[in-house]
Design an enzyme around this catalytic site. Structure first.
Site, PDB file in Angstrom:
ATOM      1  N   LEU A  20      70.668  11.861  16.467  1.00 17.15           N
ATOM      2  CA  LEU A  20      70.759  11.319  15.217  1.00 17.15           C
ATOM      3  C   LEU A  20      71.640  11.856  14.088  1.00 17.15           C
ATOM      4  CD1 LEU A  20      68.932   9.944  13.129  1.00 17.15           C
ATOM      5  CD2 LEU A  20      67.515  12.214  12.861  1.00 17.15           C
ATOM      6  N   GLY A  21      72.447  10.960  13.476  1.00 19.28           N
ATOM      7  CA  GLY A  21      73.395  11.506  12.483  1.00 19.28           C
ATOM      8  C   GLY A  21      72.649  11.592  11.050  1.00 19.28           C
ATOM      9  N   TRP A  23      74.615  12.499   8.148  1.00 21.44           N
ATOM     10  CA  TRP A  23      75.142  12.679   6.746  1.00 21.44           C
ATOM     11  C   TRP A  23      74.509  11.572   6.144  1.00 21.44           C
ATOM     12  CZ3 TRP A  23      79.886   9.344   5.578  1.00 21.44           C
ATOM     13  CH2 TRP A  23      80.586   9.873   4.400  1.00 21.44           C
ATOM     14  N   ASP A  46      72.424  15.704  14.680  1.00 23.59           N
ATOM     15  CA  ASP A  46      73.824  16.143  14.263  1.00 23.59           C
ATOM     16  C   ASP A  46      73.531  16.388  13.054  1.00 23.59           C
ATOM     17  OD1 ASP A  46      76.882  16.098  14.989  1.00 23.59           O
ATOM     18  OD2 ASP A  46      76.541  14.967  12.981  1.00 23.59           O
ATOM     19  N   TYR A  51      76.731  18.429   4.818  1.00 24.59           N
ATOM     20  CA  TYR A  51      75.942  17.393   4.335  1.00 24.59           C
ATOM     21  C   TYR A  51      74.829  17.931   3.462  1.00 24.59           C
ATOM     22  CZ  TYR A  51      78.165  15.326   8.497  1.00 24.59           C
ATOM     23  OH  TYR A  51      78.922  14.911   9.544  1.00 24.59           O
ATOM     24  N   LYS A  76      78.350  22.274  11.816  1.00 25.89           N
ATOM     25  CA  LYS A  76      79.613  22.388  12.009  1.00 25.89           C
ATOM     26  C   LYS A  76      80.139  23.205  10.904  1.00 25.89           C
ATOM     27  CE  LYS A  76      79.455  17.407  12.718  1.00 25.89           C
ATOM     28  NZ  LYS A  76      78.529  16.684  11.833  1.00 25.89           N
ATOM     29  N   HIS A 109      84.456  21.741  11.900  1.00 24.79           N
ATOM     30  CA  HIS A 109      84.470  20.267  11.315  1.00 24.79           C
ATOM     31  C   HIS A 109      85.716  19.411  11.452  1.00 24.79           C
ATOM     32  CE1 HIS A 109      81.210  17.917   8.779  1.00 24.79           C
ATOM     33  NE2 HIS A 109      82.137  17.365   9.280  1.00 24.79           N
ATOM     34  N   SER A 158      85.963  19.025  15.905  1.00 21.74           N
ATOM     35  CA  SER A 158      85.571  17.604  15.593  1.00 21.74           C
ATOM     36  C   SER A 158      87.058  17.484  15.071  1.00 21.74           C
ATOM     37  CB  SER A 158      84.451  17.729  14.543  1.00 21.74           C
ATOM     38  OG  SER A 158      84.435  16.532  14.028  1.00 21.74           O
ATOM     39  N   ASN A 159      87.403  16.134  14.784  1.00 25.27           N
ATOM     40  CA  ASN A 159      88.456  15.620  14.269  1.00 25.27           C
ATOM     41  C   ASN A 159      89.679  16.123  14.740  1.00 25.27           C
ATOM     42  OD1 ASN A 159      87.350  13.480  12.443  1.00 25.27           O
ATOM     43  ND2 ASN A 159      86.273  15.472  11.595  1.00 25.27           N
ATOM     44  N   LEU A 209      78.779   2.891  14.203  1.00 24.27           N
ATOM     45  CA  LEU A 209      78.457   1.686  13.636  1.00 24.27           C
ATOM     46  C   LEU A 209      79.211   1.314  12.456  1.00 24.27           C
ATOM     47  CD1 LEU A 209      74.652   1.885  13.789  1.00 24.27           C
ATOM     48  CD2 LEU A 209      75.919   0.775  15.576  1.00 24.27           C
ATOM     49  N   LYS A 262      73.593   7.269  12.209  1.00 22.09           N
ATOM     50  CA  LYS A 262      72.669   7.699  11.593  1.00 22.09           C
ATOM     51  C   LYS A 262      71.700   6.516  11.092  1.00 22.09           C
ATOM     52  CE  LYS A 262      71.454   7.746   6.798  1.00 22.09           C
ATOM     53  NZ  LYS A 262      71.080   6.557   6.017  1.00 22.09           N
TER      54      LYS A 262
HETATM   55  N1  NDP Z   1      82.598  15.047  12.123  1.00 24.62           N
HETATM   56  C1  NDP Z   1      82.843  14.143  11.128  1.00 24.62           C
HETATM   57  O1  NDP Z   1      83.873  14.381  10.408  1.00 24.62           O
HETATM   58  C2  NDP Z   1      81.752  13.442  10.873  1.00 24.62           C
HETATM   59  C3  NDP Z   1      80.331  13.230  11.218  1.00 24.62           C
HETATM   60  N2  NDP Z   1      79.780  12.185  10.995  1.00 24.62           N
HETATM   61  C4  NDP Z   1      78.386  12.158  11.678  1.00 24.62           C
HETATM   62  O2  NDP Z   1      77.945  10.867  12.452  1.00 24.62           O
HETATM   63  C5  NDP Z   1      76.744  10.393  11.826  1.00 24.62           C
HETATM   64  C6  NDP Z   1      77.034   8.861  12.090  1.00 24.62           C
HETATM   65  O3  NDP Z   1      78.012   8.412  11.406  1.00 24.62           O
HETATM   66  P1  NDP Z   1      78.000   7.513   9.626  1.00 24.62           P
HETATM   67  O4  NDP Z   1      79.023   7.902   8.881  1.00 24.62           O
HETATM   68  O5  NDP Z   1      76.500   7.825   9.317  1.00 24.62           O
HETATM   69  O6  NDP Z   1      77.830   6.235  10.163  1.00 24.62           O
HETATM   70  P2  NDP Z   1      77.130   5.184  11.225  1.00 24.62           P
HETATM   71  O7  NDP Z   1      78.107   4.263  11.998  1.00 24.62           O
HETATM   72  O8  NDP Z   1      75.888   5.960  11.875  1.00 24.62           O
HETATM   73  O9  NDP Z   1      76.348   4.191  10.286  1.00 24.62           O
HETATM   74  C7  NDP Z   1      75.366   4.502   9.224  1.00 24.62           C
HETATM   75  C8  NDP Z   1      75.130   3.232   8.557  1.00 24.62           C
HETATM   76  O10 NDP Z   1      74.548   2.208   9.231  1.00 24.62           O
HETATM   77  C9  NDP Z   1      73.202   1.624   9.155  1.00 24.62           C
HETATM   78  N3  NDP Z   1      72.597   1.401  10.360  1.00 24.62           N
HETATM   79  C10 NDP Z   1      72.044   2.344  11.057  1.00 24.62           C
HETATM   80  N4  NDP Z   1      71.687   1.614  12.122  1.00 24.62           N
HETATM   81  C11 NDP Z   1      71.806   0.378  12.089  1.00 24.62           C
HETATM   82  C12 NDP Z   1      71.219  -0.739  12.852  1.00 24.62           C
HETATM   83  N5  NDP Z   1      70.809  -0.597  13.917  1.00 24.62           N
HETATM   84  N6  NDP Z   1      71.445  -1.891  12.361  1.00 24.62           N
HETATM   85  C13 NDP Z   1      72.177  -2.083  11.139  1.00 24.62           C
HETATM   86  N7  NDP Z   1      72.493  -0.933  10.332  1.00 24.62           N
HETATM   87  C14 NDP Z   1      72.205   0.203  10.836  1.00 24.62           C
HETATM   88  C15 NDP Z   1      72.766   3.051   8.351  1.00 24.62           C
HETATM   89  O11 NDP Z   1      71.838   2.358   7.460  1.00 24.62           O
HETATM   90  P3  NDP Z   1      69.901   2.858   7.309  1.00 24.62           P
HETATM   91  O12 NDP Z   1      70.084   4.293   7.254  1.00 24.62           O
HETATM   92  O13 NDP Z   1      69.632   2.217   6.212  1.00 24.62           O
HETATM   93  O14 NDP Z   1      69.562   2.188   8.647  1.00 24.62           O
HETATM   94  C16 NDP Z   1      73.947   3.589   7.643  1.00 24.62           C
HETATM   95  O15 NDP Z   1      74.063   2.844   6.261  1.00 24.62           O
HETATM   96  C17 NDP Z   1      76.730  10.746  10.473  1.00 24.62           C
HETATM   97  O16 NDP Z   1      75.479  10.841   9.709  1.00 24.62           O
HETATM   98  C18 NDP Z   1      77.106  12.219  10.745  1.00 24.62           C
HETATM   99  O17 NDP Z   1      75.945  13.066  11.274  1.00 24.62           O
HETATM  100  C19 NDP Z   1      79.955  11.189  10.206  1.00 24.62           C
HETATM  101  C20 NDP Z   1      81.483  11.277   9.455  1.00 24.62           C
HETATM  102  C21 NDP Z   1      82.202  12.178   9.794  1.00 24.62           C
HETATM  103  O1  NHF Z   2      81.069  14.635   8.227  1.00 25.67           O
HETATM  104  C1  NHF Z   2      81.841  14.148   7.280  1.00 25.67           C
HETATM  105  C2  NHF Z   2      81.174  13.050   6.591  1.00 25.67           C
HETATM  106  O2  NHF Z   2      81.899  12.110   6.166  1.00 25.67           O
HETATM  107  C3  NHF Z   2      82.736  12.759   5.180  1.00 25.67           C
HETATM  108  C4  NHF Z   2      83.616  11.581   4.370  1.00 25.67           C
HETATM  109  O3  NHF Z   2      84.165  10.502   5.006  1.00 25.67           O
HETATM  110  C5  NHF Z   2      83.840  13.597   6.326  1.00 25.67           C
HETATM  111  O4  NHF Z   2      84.990  14.190   5.298  1.00 25.67           O
HETATM  112  C6  NHF Z   2      83.168  14.662   6.927  1.00 25.67           C
HETATM  113  O5  NHF Z   2      83.706  14.852   7.872  1.00 25.67           O
END
Ligand code: NDP
Ligand code: NHF
Length: 317
Positions: A20-21, A23, A46, A51, A76, A109, A158-159, A209, A262
């Site tokens: 489960l994301g 952020w 996650d 966050y 992270k 991170h 990460s990254n 997604l 997420k």
């Molecule tokens: N290491 C890093 O640098 C990073 C890590 N992350 C991690 O990755 C996780 C996931 O990435 P994230 O950026 O949140 O993006 P996601 O690709 O998980 O997309 C999340 C979005 O999609 C919507 N959504 C989720 N499920 C569905 C579905 N089945 N159908 C339609 N819409 C959907 C959610 O809305 P709703 O909640 O309304 O369903 C939300 O707006 C983060 O939450 C975080 O934990 C993210 C970015 C950077």
């Molecule tokens: O985890 C994260 C969530 O998204 C942020 C902005 O896009 C990133 O910077 C970060 O790594």
């Protein structure tokens, strides 16, 4: 209890393939989300100090009475805590916020340090991010100590690009078990995934997604295409009676990649915990989709000078 499929780490330990994301979960909503997620069968969360919701997650886990050994917790260390002497205290803060004795996985991170302080995104008067001169290999050595101390079971990154992984692997006493990177149908990261899997580093796909790109009657953000409206994903989804989001996640799982979508919506939470496999033919058709876009680009998010962080791997291959 629903037993989720797993991805094996190099030492044979299984990590639940869908996590489960967290952020951008809105403040206050995580309690319910975590209760729903646990009931739906999630065994992997996650999290990240960045966050700013780890305390809420910890409280929700306690209220939901989730047994510690039944949930995989990733967190992270943020860019402002890269100085070796700050890594231990940063981990302690996360442990205290999550209200647990240990983490399953602690990731660096980003492979870049920012000047330390309460401001997680410190900027100079020109708006450029203030970078700190700390080698990520020194940060890594401090993370290795956390394993020795029993505060974290595994460490990862990460990254990281291939070049940065090569650099780290030369000196790592404890190898990274995971590289968490942006990866989805529109950013397949074929070369990076191949490199990681060849070197026993599992890949976790963040933004599986393609994040908050709007669908329906709202326009995708920053000119990006909405992955969940992709015609190929939609066609396959309709034929197999699934949703495009499910097909996008299934495609990652088929490649042996962990996904951490997420959602704060109970129905979508359940939808994302997929229980089917794509056929080889459908997976191959998805792999031919040629759209390429990256959301988390340090050059856009923080400073144009950080362009180099994604240079050796543009995600277009
Ligand atoms: N290491 C890093 O640098 C990073 C890590 N992350 C991690 O990755 C996780 C996931 O990435 P994230 O950026 O949140 O993006 P996601 O690709 O998980 O997309 C999340 C979005 O999609 C919507 N959504 C989720 N499920 C569905 C579905 N089945 N159908 C339609 N819409 C959907 C959610 O809305 P709703 O909640 O309304 O369903 C939300 O707006 C983060 O939450 C975080 O934990 C993210 C970015 C950077
Ligand atoms: O985890 C994260 C969530 O998204 C942020 C902005 O896009 C990133 O910077 C970060 O790594």
């Amino acid at each position: 209890m629903v037993h989720q499929r797993e991805v094996k780490l190099a030492n044979g330990t299984g990590i639940p393939a869908i996590g489960l994301g967290t952020w951008q979960a809105e403040p206050g909503e995580l309690t319910e989300v975590i209760q729903e997620a646990w009931a739906a069968g999630y065994h992997h969360i996650d999290a990240a100090h960045y966050y700013q919701n780890e305390r809420e997650i910890g409280t929700a886990l306690r209220m939901t009475e989730v047994p510690r050994d039944q949930i995989w917790l990733t967190s992270k260390v943020w860019n402002t805590d890269h100085r070796p002497e700050r890594v231990g205290p940063a981990c302690d803060q996360t442990l205290s916020d999550l209200q647990v004795e240990y983490l399953d996985l602690y990731l660096m991170h980003w492979p870049i340090a920012f000047v330390p302080g309460d401001d997680l995104l410190p900027r100079d008067n020109k708006g450029e991010i203030k970078v700190d001169d700390v080698d990520y290999k020194d940060t890594w050595r401090a993370m290795e100590k956390l394993v020795d101390e029993g505060k974290v079971r595994y460490i990862g990154v990460s990254n990281f690009t291939i070049k940065q992984l090569e650099d780290l692997l030369k000196v790592a006493r404890i190898k990274p078990v995971v590289n968490q990177v942006e990866c989805n149908v529109y950013l397949p990261q074929y070369e990076l995934v191949e490199y990681c899997q060849k070197h026993g580093i599992a890949v976790t796909a963040y933004r599986p997604l393609a994040g908050r790109v709007k669908v329906g009657d709202e326009k995708p953000s920053s000119g990006h295409k909405a992955l969940r409206e992709d015609p190929v994903l939609t066609k396959i989804a309709q034929r197999i009676n699934r949703t495009p989001a499910q097909v996008a996640i299934a495609w990652l799982l088929k490649r042996g990649i962990i996904a951490i979508p997420k959602s704060s919506n109970p129905q979508r939470l359940r939808e994302n915990l997929i229980d089917f496999d794509l056929t080889d033919e459908d997976a191959a058709e998805i792999s031919k989709i040629g759209v390429r876009q990256r959301d988390c680009n340090p050059a856009n998010m923080w400073s144009p000078s950080l362009d180099y962080l994604t240079k050796s791997d543009e995600g277009t291959k």
